[in-house]
Write an enzyme that holds these catalytic residues in place. Structure first.
Site: not given
Ligand SMILES: [Zn+2]
Length: 215
Positions: A146, A148, A153
């Site tokens: 779940h 996000k 870099d």
């Protein structure tokens, strides 16, 4: 013929130039303004082509402005030069997939972790990414993957409530924090690496035996 002493001088000058460049580079790195951005969605529906393919003139009916949170997100994403780790529950936004594919095409090392239940849902971009050769791994057990977040870099993390879907971008109230705070970036990278190993396809179990089944 160049006398030996001149070669020595030339060598010393080259070393001095290299050292000065290194010092300037370190100085600039230290002087770089810290990244601390918070984006809120929904974003107005704009055409993403000015950012994704600025060399082309797009004739679609959408506004071609490059302001607003979606443009800021795309600009940040497209700024990646070496690596991109994406860890996202649902990924179905075509402009964000285009941005990831552009980076992949430029030679940026891209890895994606996603949720197994949602990666095959209608409109998911995961298949397109895989087709283009982007490495994708997913969870295997119950419980959603779940997260996000994305790491650029190994320097910038973007994290918040937002899935990479058109619904989230254009309709939902969502937040996205973008920071180069090194402790945060390190923590998110460690979590990514932990999941990347846990979801190694060599340990996928495609046809798990049910407990009640006999041998
Ligand atoms: Zn357009």
């Amino acid at each position: 013929m160049v006398p030996a002493v001149s070669w020595r001088r030339l060598g010393a000058a080259a070393v001095a130039v290299a050292l000065s460049l290194e010092l300037v580079y370190r100085f600039m790195r230290r002087r770089r303004r810290p990244v601390r951005e918070v984006l809120f969605f929904p974003a107005p529906l704009l055409c993403s082509e000015p950012l994704l393919s600025p060399e082309k003139q797009c004739a679609c009916p959408l506004p071609h402005r490059t302001d607003g949170p979606m443009s800021q997100l795309l600009r940040r994403l497209l700024g990646a030069r070496r690596s991109l780790e994406v860890c996202i529950f649902t990924f179905s936004s075509p402009p964000l997939a285009r941005a990831v594919l552009l980076l992949h095409g430029r030679g940026v090392r891209v890895r994606v972790i996603t949720d197994s239940d949602y990666m095959a849902a209608a409109g998911s971009q995961i298949g397109e990414l895989r087709k283009a050769g982007v490495e994708v791994r997913h969870n295997q057990h119950s419980g959603f993957m779940h997260h996000k977040f994305a790491v650029l870099d190994q320097r910038i993390v973007m994290t918040g409530s937002m899935n990479w879907t058109m619904q989230a971008i254009q309709t939902n109230q969502e937040n996205l924090l973008i920071t180069d705070d090194s402790a945060c970036v390190r923590a998110y990278l460690e979590e990514f690496e932990r999941l990347w190993e846990e979801y190694n396809p060599t340990s996928y179990c495609f046809f798990p035996k049910k407990a009640e089944e006999g041998p």
